[in-house]
Design a protein around this motif. Sequence first.
Motif: not given
Length: 166
Positions: A58-61, A105-110, A96-101, A124-127
């Motif tokens: 979940g830490l990367l798209p 819907r995590s904020k990681v890709t925001r 299957a378990n990526a940030a944008d799966a 990542l901008p989020w990081w």
Amino acid sequence: MTNPRYFLIGAGVAAAIAAAAIVLPAAGVRAEGDFFAPVAEPTTLKECSACHMAYPAGLLPARSWRAVMGGLNDHFGENASLDAKMTATITDYLVANAADAKTNRSKVTRGLDAAVTPLRISDLPWWHREHDGEVGPKAFANPKVGSRANCGACHAGAAKGYFEDD
Ligand code: HEC
Ligand code: HEC
């Protein structure tokens, strides 16, 4: 800065005790965004934790995981190649378990440009929103840390999926 996380953890624990229920605290923490389910797929856990922690999917798209897995022969200066079967198993799990799966819907890709495919979580901008101004560049250069990629040096709970401020 006030942090609603502590309230959420407290509320989750209280609810769990009150209802004698299962895993409510984790649900509360997850909503706040500092819990990332640890790698649960055995091949990924084994092969991707030899040199650093197995980073939660979940830490990367998905596109980043595909790019990382497509370039293991030149992986940040290391040869981390695996056979085709293992590569496919790991790629499928991470994607299957990526940030944008759909389930995530995590904020990681925001704030991440859709045309950009970062290979590093720490790109990542989020990081950067979570760390810049909070953690000075010197902290990452500290020999005990060594790198932004060494999450566990600062987040003691990283292997269990917790990235709160320790
Ligand atoms: C042979 C050692 C080795 C293995 C095995 C390995 N990696 Fe890495 N990985 C590295 C090195 C070295 C870096 C760069 C670390 C640094 O910058 O401090 C890295 C960095 C990363 C990063 C970027 C972290 C960041 O935010 O800066 C990701 C993502 C990653 N690896 C994923 C994987 C995955 C997925 C696997 C399993 C298929 C894997 N790695 C297996 C050596 C390895
Ligand atoms: C040099 C120490 C250091 C390293 C290395 C580090 N972090 Fe952090 N991180 C921090 C600190 C300190 C904070 C808290 C900032 C704050 O209070 O808002 C933080 C905040 C966070 C948060 C937000 C937590 C919250 O409460 O919302 C996440 C998620 C996170 N880090 C993930 C990571 C990941 C993933 C890595 C590795 C790729 C990493 N960090 C590497 C020090 C570090």
